[in-house]
Design a protein around this motif. Structure first.
Motif, PDB file in Angstrom:
ATOM      1  N   ARG A   1       0.838  -1.202   0.000  1.00 58.96           N
ATOM      2  CA  ARG A   1       0.000   0.000   0.000  1.00 58.96           C
ATOM      3  C   ARG A   1       0.876   1.257   0.000  1.00 58.96           C
ATOM      4  O   ARG A   1       2.027   1.229   0.424  1.00 58.96           O
ATOM      5  N   GLU A   2       0.278   2.364  -0.414  1.00 59.38           N
ATOM      6  CA  GLU A   2       0.990   3.644  -0.393  1.00 59.38           C
ATOM      7  C   GLU A   2       0.971   4.225   1.011  1.00 59.38           C
ATOM      8  O   GLU A   2       0.016   3.995   1.765  1.00 59.38           O
ATOM      9  N   VAL A   3       1.999   5.005   1.328  1.00 54.79           N
ATOM     10  CA  VAL A   3       2.004   5.653   2.637  1.00 54.79           C
ATOM     11  C   VAL A   3       2.560   7.079   2.513  1.00 54.79           C
ATOM     12  O   VAL A   3       3.522   7.320   1.792  1.00 54.79           O
ATOM     13  N   VAL A   4       1.890   8.012   3.164  1.00 52.54           N
ATOM     14  CA  VAL A   4       2.391   9.386   3.305  1.00 52.54           C
ATOM     15  C   VAL A   4       2.479   9.640   4.797  1.00 52.54           C
ATOM     16  O   VAL A   4       1.470   9.541   5.508  1.00 52.54           O
ATOM     17  N   MET A   5       3.659   9.920   5.295  1.00 53.63           N
ATOM     18  CA  MET A   5       3.815  10.174   6.724  1.00 53.63           C
ATOM     19  C   MET A   5       4.196  11.644   6.887  1.00 53.63           C
ATOM     20  O   MET A   5       5.278  12.056   6.509  1.00 53.63           O
ATOM     21  N   ARG A   6       3.264  12.414   7.437  1.00 56.49           N
ATOM     22  CA  ARG A   6       3.453  13.867   7.552  1.00 56.49           C
ATOM     23  C   ARG A   6       3.911  14.219   8.963  1.00 56.49           C
ATOM     24  O   ARG A   6       3.311  13.759   9.943  1.00 56.49           O
ATOM     25  N   THR A   7       4.971  15.015   9.054  1.00 53.98           N
ATOM     26  CA  THR A   7       5.450  15.453  10.367  1.00 53.98           C
ATOM     27  C   THR A   7       4.930  16.865  10.613  1.00 53.98           C
ATOM     28  O   THR A   7       5.423  17.829  10.023  1.00 53.98           O
ATOM     29  N   ALA A   8       3.912  16.974  11.438  1.00 52.57           N
ATOM     30  CA  ALA A   8       3.270  18.279  11.691  1.00 52.57           C
ATOM     31  C   ALA A   8       2.359  18.155  12.902  1.00 52.57           C
ATOM     32  O   ALA A   8       2.015  17.054  13.317  1.00 52.57           O
ATOM     33  N   ASP A   9       1.965  19.300  13.431  1.00 52.84           N
ATOM     34  CA  ASP A   9       1.027  19.303  14.552  1.00 52.84           C
ATOM     35  C   ASP A   9      -0.390  19.081  14.015  1.00 52.84           C
ATOM     36  O   ASP A   9      -0.887  19.897  13.244  1.00 52.84           O
TER      37      ASP A   9
END
Ligand SMILES: NC(=O)c1ccc[n+]([C@@H]2O[C@H](COP(=O)([O-])OP(=O)(O)OC[C@H]3O[C@@H](n4cnc5c(N)ncnc54)[C@H](OP(=O)(O)O)[C@@H]3O)[C@@H](O)[C@H]2O)c1
Length: 274
Positions: A54-62
């Motif tokens: 599967r695709e994954v987007v891991m965003r580093t943010a509040d």
């Protein structure tokens, strides 16, 4: 099942377990958000989601503010497109502990605001941002997470309990507003699970005490596992879970049901009548 899971708080604990599980079953792509305190955990989730194909987007943010929700939803729209989100799990844990009135650690307004923003209001802000961008797929499941603090008090946890109360009301009202659009909004209540954050707070001896207390409280004689919680979330986002709406789903294994027994018959482990 195709589509995306949005997991707020995806780098550790419940969120990480849910993200990796739903990538395998029912096979969702994962858009995760975290602030970067558990970098290894985030990498591990990314690797497991990719291993599941599967695709994954891991965003580093509040993700715990209104602005964080708006910006996160914009990034999600760019990555996934409209009507792509089948599951949203709000797994943010960011709260202040302390007494409400007495003692040295009395909570102050800044802590109250931050706890409510992260643990309750952000659930509303993300839902608003996703709806405004038409990101939800038909039948999308939006899930808040709670604990038995809503039915029993725990020292220093009044602020968390209050935020969970607000979260429960958001869930009920959003369920009524979004139900006619085909979406589902629910709250999953489960007892203490062992997470990296919990291990950070408790040393080994304290962890053994926590496990022993839960073994007495829960009729099954043990704590629930992260994998069991994640597996149930996977059920909820399938058609079999579609009739839950506005519900607080008790997944505590009966954790608080015999507290009175435990107080009345401590020498019998609370089991005198059973
Ligand atoms: N653990 C339990 O025993 C238990 C039991 C019942 C219900 N729950 C509920 O389950 C949820 C998750 O708890 P948990 O114990 O699994 O948490 P956890 O292990 O502490 O993980 C929390 C996650 O949220 C992220 N996070 C915290 N604040 C954030 C913010 N402002 N923006 C984006 N990400 C943020 C953390 O990463 P960063 O800090 O790097 O951002 C981490 O990925 C909570 O709602 C909790 O009340 C937990």
């Amino acid at each position: 099942m195709s589509g995306w899971a949005v997991v707020l708080g995806a780098s550790a604990g419940t969120g990480a377990a849910v993200a990796t599980h739903v990538a395998r079953d029912p096979g969702l792509h994962v858009f995760g958000v975290h602030r970067g305190r558990y970098v290894e955990g985030a990498h591990a989730v990314e690797a497991e989601v990719r291993a599941a194909g599967r695709e994954v987007v891991m965003r580093t943010a509040d993700a715990g503010t209104a602005e964080g929700a708006e910006q996160g939803a914009d990034a999600l729209l760019a990555a996934a497109g409209k009507r792509s989100v089948r599951l949203v799990v709000h797994s943010i844990a960011s709260a202040s502990v302390g007494r409400l009135v007495h003692g040295e650690r009395t909570v102050v307004p800044r802590q109250v605001e931050k706890t409510f923003d992260a643990m309750a209001h952000s659930f509303l802000y993300w839902t608003q941002a996703l709806v405004a961008r038409e990101l939800l797929a038909p039948g999308a499941q939006i899930l808040g997470l709670t604990n038995p603090l809503s039915e029993s008090t725990l020292h220093n946890s009044g602020l968390i309990a209050a935020a969970k109360g607000a979260l429960e009301m958001y869930v009920r009202h959003l369920a009524m507003e979004l139900g006619p659009m085909g979406h589902r909004v629910n709250l999953l209540k489960f007892g203490t699970v062992v997470t990296p954050a919990l291990r950070h707070v408790f040393d080994e001896g304290a962890m053994r005490r926590v496990e022993a207390v839960h073994a007495r409280m829960i009729p099954a004689g043990r704590m629930v596992t992260l994998e069991e919680v994640a597996a149930f979330v996977a059920v909820l986002c399938k058609p079999a879970g579609a009739w839950f709406n506005g519900a607080t789903i008790d997944f505590t294994g009966g954790m608080t049901q015999h507290l009175l027994d435990l107080v009345m018959y401590p020498e019998a482990g609370g089991g005198a009548l059973w």
